[in-house]
Design a protein around this motif. Structure first.
Motif, mmCIF file in Angstrom:
data_model
loop_
_atom_site.group_PDB
_atom_site.id
_atom_site.type_symbol
_atom_site.label_atom_id
_atom_site.label_comp_id
_atom_site.label_asym_id
_atom_site.label_seq_id
_atom_site.Cartn_x
_atom_site.Cartn_y
_atom_site.Cartn_z
ATOM 1 N N ASP A 302 0.252 13.725 9.440
ATOM 2 C CA ASP A 302 -1.010 13.361 10.087
ATOM 3 C C ASP A 302 -1.292 11.865 9.949
ATOM 4 N N LEU A 303 -0.690 11.234 8.937
ATOM 5 C CA LEU A 303 -0.926 9.813 8.692
ATOM 6 C C LEU A 303 -0.273 8.910 9.731
ATOM 7 N N SER A 304 0.778 9.383 10.389
ATOM 8 C CA SER A 304 1.486 8.502 11.326
ATOM 9 C C SER A 304 0.557 8.020 12.435
ATOM 10 N N GLY A 305 -0.158 8.930 13.056
ATOM 11 C CA GLY A 305 -1.088 8.549 14.117
ATOM 12 C C GLY A 305 -2.261 7.742 13.595
ATOM 13 N N LYS A 306 -2.727 8.069 12.394
ATOM 14 C CA LYS A 306 -3.854 7.341 11.810
ATOM 15 C C LYS A 306 -3.473 5.896 11.492
ATOM 16 N N ILE A 307 -2.256 5.689 11.014
ATOM 17 C CA ILE A 307 -1.783 4.332 10.706
ATOM 18 C C ILE A 307 -1.644 3.515 11.985
ATOM 19 N N VAL A 308 -1.134 4.138 13.053
ATOM 20 C CA VAL A 308 -1.038 3.449 14.342
ATOM 21 C C VAL A 308 -2.427 3.029 14.817
ATOM 22 N N GLU A 309 -3.391 3.914 14.682
ATOM 23 C CA GLU A 309 -4.748 3.597 15.113
ATOM 24 C C GLU A 309 -5.352 2.483 14.263
ATOM 25 N N ALA A 310 -5.107 2.532 12.959
ATOM 26 C CA ALA A 310 -5.632 1.495 12.065
ATOM 27 C C ALA A 310 -5.035 0.135 12.377
ATOM 28 N N SER A 311 -3.799 0.118 12.861
ATOM 29 C CA SER A 311 -3.122 -1.152 13.126
ATOM 30 C C SER A 311 -3.778 -1.935 14.257
ATOM 31 N N LYS A 312 -4.622 -1.288 15.053
ATOM 32 C CA LYS A 312 -5.371 -2.008 16.087
ATOM 33 C C LYS A 312 -6.387 -2.959 15.472
ATOM 34 N N LYS A 313 -6.806 -2.669 14.255
ATOM 35 C CA LYS A 313 -7.846 -3.461 13.601
ATOM 36 C C LYS A 313 -7.299 -4.349 12.488
ATOM 37 N N VAL A 314 -6.049 -4.157 12.117
ATOM 38 C CA VAL A 314 -5.453 -4.901 11.004
ATOM 39 C C VAL A 314 -4.415 -5.866 11.551
ATOM 40 N N LYS A 315 -4.644 -7.152 11.382
ATOM 41 C CA LYS A 315 -3.681 -8.154 11.826
ATOM 42 C C LYS A 315 -2.367 -7.959 11.074
ATOM 43 N N ALA A 316 -1.283 -7.886 11.801
ATOM 44 C CA ALA A 316 0.005 -7.583 11.179
ATOM 45 C C ALA A 316 0.642 -8.827 10.576
ATOM 46 N N PHE A 317 1.477 -8.604 9.595
ATOM 47 C CA PHE A 317 2.263 -9.667 8.969
ATOM 48 C C PHE A 317 3.628 -9.117 8.641
ATOM 49 N N ASN A 318 4.530 -9.964 8.178
ATOM 50 C CA ASN A 318 5.946 -9.624 8.149
ATOM 51 C C ASN A 318 6.424 -8.871 6.921
ATOM 52 N N ILE A 319 5.538 -8.423 6.046
ATOM 53 C CA ILE A 319 5.943 -7.571 4.907
ATOM 54 C C ILE A 319 5.540 -6.154 5.267
#
Length: 381
Positions: A302-319
């Motif tokens: 269930d976390l896979s979809g939740k993490i994808v959704e959270a990534s819309k609000k969290v600026k990504a970085f290379n780690i």
């Protein structure tokens, strides 16, 4: 004849024309004009060839979202990570790049370029989970050319289809191959094994965050029926029986659960010469939230979809593993310590059969080592 005053003025650069050209020859005037033009042309030409001391000075002053290419030399290959950051940019112009040709309007882009909606699948197995109905899915990020690593997994833990009566499935996730010949070989491998998923991002070390988010997206959209999933690197040994015992334990959560090798209180590396360097523009905090080491972590699906959704609000970085931890923090979900932390090991050192029989994960030195260890562990005692 000139007066003494006129001579003095001539020596200081003053020429008295006295209303007519009789005192100065026209050829001299032309020579002065031509000489001046030569100096002006030389100056402009020299300026146009001056090196740009900072690449950002080619752009207009604006608070805007800017696409950068950051590269690192790894194994003699130039790897590229494309990412978006908000940056205030200083500006000068050149003849080649006038300000008028650059848009200076700030852009509001919520999604980072690592978000999986920016990519599509070139090779896919969309019906695999519907046909297999797996309890546990292993997703292995691997470089396209690492055929030996994939074959070693296929002949060892990736060959297992059932553990303690539960269906398991192993798939490999790759990015772009970099050429038509390599792509053709990958497609042939896909037709033979039906276990490859490929997306259209540059496959590089710096793009592991993109790779991980594409894995999460595949799990959420292609395999929602799986109870658990594991992101596991291609150089890992997995103790399948131990892992399944953990997941089937009555006290193991079925939702919002993720565990592995926990990383607490880890500082962000600001040394630009480090492989793990992260700019403050990408992640301003001095420390990461608690996360799980990327070598291998298991989670309720269930976390896979939740993490994808959270990534819309969290600026990504290379780690990538720390980024997943940051997405979990955004969700208000804390990683869990495994019941026996010693089962998730970075390195076990020299091979001892009894040590490998106890662990869930550990890093190995080569594909051949995985094959040799697996054969030894499968021998009857």
């Amino acid at each position: 004849m000139h007066t003494e005053e006129e001579k003095r003025n001539c020596t200081t650069g003053t020429i008295w024309l006295k209303g007519e050209m009789g005192h100065v020859k026209p050829g001299f005037v032309v020579l002065v004009i031509l000489t001046s033009l030569v100096f002006i042309i030389a100056y402009v030409y020299d300026f146009s060839l001056m090196p740009v001391t900072h690449t950002l000075t080619w752009f207009n002053i604006a608070k805007q979202t800017k696409l950068y290419n950051v590269s690192e030399e790894l194994s003699g290959k130039k790897n590229v990570w494309n990412f978006l950051i908000n940056q205030t940019i200083q500006t000068t112009t050149t003849v080649e790049n006038p300000i008028a040709s650059v848009s200076t309007e700030p852009k509001s882009i919520l999604q980072y370029i690592a978000h999986p909606s920016n990519y599509h699948f070139i090779l896919d197995e969309p019906d695999k989970c519907r046909q297999w109905d797996p309890f546990l899915v292993f997703m292995v990020p691997v470089a396209p050319h690492q055929v030996e690593a994939r074959n070693a997994i296929r002949s060892t833990w990736g060959n297992e289809s059932s553990v303690q009566g539960k269906a398991v499935l192993t798939l490999f996730l790759v990015g772009l191959t970099g050429g038509p010949e390599a792509q053709q070989k990958l497609e042939e491998e896909s037709r033979q094994h039906r276990d490859l998923v490929q997306s259209n991002f540059v496959d590089s070390y710096f793009n592991l965050t993109i790779k991980t988010m594409v894995i999460m997206d595949w799990l959420a959209t292609r395999c929602p029926q799986a109870s658990y999933a594991m992101k596991i690197d291609s150089d890992m040994y997995i103790g399948l029986e131990n892992l399944m015992s953990l997941l089937l334990a009555p006290n193991t959560p079925r939702e919002n659960y993720i565990t592995g090798y926990l990383m607490w209180d880890r500082p962000v590396v600001r040394n630009k010469n480090s492989k793990w360097y992260v700019a403050e523009e990408l992640y301003p905090e001095p420390k990461y939230p608690t996360y799980l080491l990327g070598m291998g972590y298991v989670f309720s699906n269930d976390l896979s979809g939740k993490i994808v959704e959270a990534s819309k609000k969290v600026k990504a970085f290379n780690i990538e593993d720390a980024y997943v931890g940051t997405c979990l923090k955004q969700l208000g979900i804390a990683p869990s310590s495994p019941p026996d932390p010693s089962q998730f090991r970075a390195y076990l050192g020299q091979y001892k059969r009894e040590d490998f029989l106890r662990v869930i994960t550990t890093i190995l030195g080569s594909p051949q080592q995985l094959i040799d260890i697996w054969k030894d562990l499968k021998k009857p005692t």
